[in-house]
Structures are given as C-alpha cells and as structure tokens.
Design a protein around this motif. Structure first.
Motif, mmCIF file in Angstrom:
data_model
loop_
_atom_site.group_PDB
_atom_site.id
_atom_site.type_symbol
_atom_site.label_atom_id
_atom_site.label_comp_id
_atom_site.label_asym_id
_atom_site.label_seq_id
_atom_site.Cartn_x
_atom_site.Cartn_y
_atom_site.Cartn_z
ATOM 1 N N PHE A 45 0.837 -1.203 0.000
ATOM 2 C CA PHE A 45 0.000 0.000 0.000
ATOM 3 C C PHE A 45 0.873 1.254 0.000
ATOM 4 O O PHE A 45 0.630 2.201 -0.759
ATOM 5 C CB PHE A 45 -0.936 0.008 1.210
ATOM 6 C CG PHE A 45 -1.873 1.181 1.227
ATOM 7 C CD1 PHE A 45 -3.017 1.177 0.442
ATOM 8 C CD2 PHE A 45 -1.604 2.294 2.004
ATOM 9 C CE1 PHE A 45 -3.888 2.266 0.441
ATOM 10 C CE2 PHE A 45 -2.456 3.390 2.007
ATOM 11 C CZ PHE A 45 -3.603 3.372 1.232
ATOM 12 N N ASP A 46 1.899 1.250 0.846
ATOM 13 C CA ASP A 46 2.813 2.395 0.906
ATOM 14 C C ASP A 46 3.495 2.617 -0.441
ATOM 15 O O ASP A 46 3.661 3.760 -0.896
ATOM 16 C CB ASP A 46 3.869 2.181 2.002
ATOM 17 C CG ASP A 46 3.262 2.205 3.402
ATOM 18 O OD1 ASP A 46 2.145 2.716 3.563
ATOM 19 O OD2 ASP A 46 3.918 1.687 4.336
ATOM 20 N N ILE A 89 1.007 4.176 -2.965
ATOM 21 C CA ILE A 89 0.826 5.609 -2.753
ATOM 22 C C ILE A 89 1.961 6.396 -3.417
ATOM 23 O O ILE A 89 1.754 7.479 -3.965
ATOM 24 C CB ILE A 89 0.763 5.938 -1.239
ATOM 25 C CG1 ILE A 89 -0.499 5.326 -0.614
ATOM 26 C CG2 ILE A 89 0.812 7.442 -0.992
ATOM 27 C CD1 ILE A 89 -1.801 5.865 -1.160
ATOM 28 N N LYS A 90 3.168 5.827 -3.402
ATOM 29 C CA LYS A 90 4.337 6.477 -4.022
ATOM 30 C C LYS A 90 4.398 6.244 -5.533
ATOM 31 O O LYS A 90 5.282 6.762 -6.212
ATOM 32 C CB LYS A 90 5.623 5.937 -3.392
ATOM 33 C CG LYS A 90 5.806 6.306 -1.933
ATOM 34 C CD LYS A 90 7.049 5.619 -1.386
ATOM 35 C CE LYS A 90 7.175 5.836 0.105
ATOM 36 N NZ LYS A 90 8.249 5.022 0.692
#
Length: 199
Positions: free
Chosen positions: A180-181, A184-185
């Motif tokens: 998920f992180d 987002i990037k």
C-alpha cells in the motif's frame, strides 16, 4: 493464462478494453494512451493488439523503455513543448487514464478533426474545459467506466487468444501495508495481486 496476471483484467483490463471496443479503435487509427500505470499499460496492450498505432503520452521520460517494451510505437514526454507540438492535431483517439489533475484543453489540441478524448481515469476535481477546445475540430470528450459480463467474457477470450495479461507483482497478504505504501508512491508495475494461499 496465468491467473495472477488475469485477476486485474477484471478491473483495469475491462476498463480499457470496453471503450476501445466501443469506439472501434483499430487498424488505421492513431491512439494515444495518456498515463502509463495500471490502466495505461493495459490500454497500450489492447491498442497494439487491435492494430492501432499507439503513442504513450507521459510526464515521466523514464517510462519510455517500459512503454516500448509493452509494444508502444511512439513515446511523447508531455513536459517537452517541442515533442507536444510535433503531435498536435494527429490522434484519432486519446485514452486518458490519469487520475491526477491535468489540463484537458492541452490534450484535446492533440486530436485530429472528429477525434475523441476518452476519460477512464478519475481526477478528484472537476475539469475546466474551454468550448473552443471541442468546437474547433468537432472533437468529442467522452468517458467510460467498465463493461458488463458478456463484454468481460469477450475480453477474457480475446486475452486468451492473444496471450495478454496484466503486468503484476504477486505479494503475500502479510506484505499488504508495504504494498500500500509503495502504491501511494507510485512504485508498482503495474498492479499488486495478493496470493490468497498466504492467508
């Protein structure tokens, strides 16, 4: 076909297949795919498979190699004014997969007379479109969301015949937060798929 690669076809696949089929994009057409992400990479694969000349429009010069690897015939860096000017008024269709804010008037100027700009990305704010962007050249601004069951089956059959799947990273459920992180990037090519055996 490999099931992990098939899974995103039921979302990103049908979202790009449906409008290209609806507008009968194919041989003799110049198709621009705006954005090279989860939706955009499928738009390139389908556009090429349908016989169109495909150009990727991207703000990231570093994505050119990936675009060509997917089968794109040309690549245009949208922040390069000279490159943009070279394709002004040349496309029959633009498949717009971008969900960030962007200037639709700029991209409408890249269409030929009677060209169609098809939105499948979903920016968070409404677009500001000048009437002159569409009345000069009798251009159309359209949208498409997803297909029904019969068209989804048609797409799956087409993918089976042409060996088309999504480019994915298979992850364990335990790595969902890291994925998920990264998402987002924008650090994924081009879809994460969870291995349900890891539950």
């Amino acid at each position: 076909l490999s099931l992990p690669g098939v899974a995103p076809l039921l979302c990103a696949g049908i979202t790009t297949y449906s409008p290209l089929r609806h507008w009968k994009v194919g041989k003799g057409h110049k198709l621009a795919v705006l954005g090279l992400g989860g939706l955009g990479h499928m738009g390139v694969k389908f556009g090429v498979a349908f016989g169109a000349e495909v150009t990727v429009l991207s703000s990231s010069p570093s994505k050119e190699a990936a675009a060509k690897q997917l089968g794109a015939h040309k690549f245009v860096v949208t922040s390069d004014q000279e490159q943009l000017n070279s394709v002004r008024g040349t496309f029959d269709f633009i498949l717009d997969t971008v969900s960030a804010e962007h200037d639709l008037n700029l991209y409408l100027s890249l269409l030929k007379t009677n060209g169609t700009h098809i939105c499948v990305g979903v920016p968070s704010k409404p677009a500001d479109v000048s009437a002159f962007s569409i009345i000069v050249g009798r251009k159309s601004l359209a949208g498409s969301m997803i297909g029904g069951l019969p068209e989804t089956q048609e797409m799956l059959d087409f993918c089976a015949q042409h060996n088309i799947v999504s480019d994915i990273e298979l992850i364990k459920i335990q790595d969902i937060q890291k994925a998920f992180d990264r998402m987002i990037k924008g650090d994924v090519r081009y879809r994460f798929v969870i291995d349900m055996a890891s539950l």
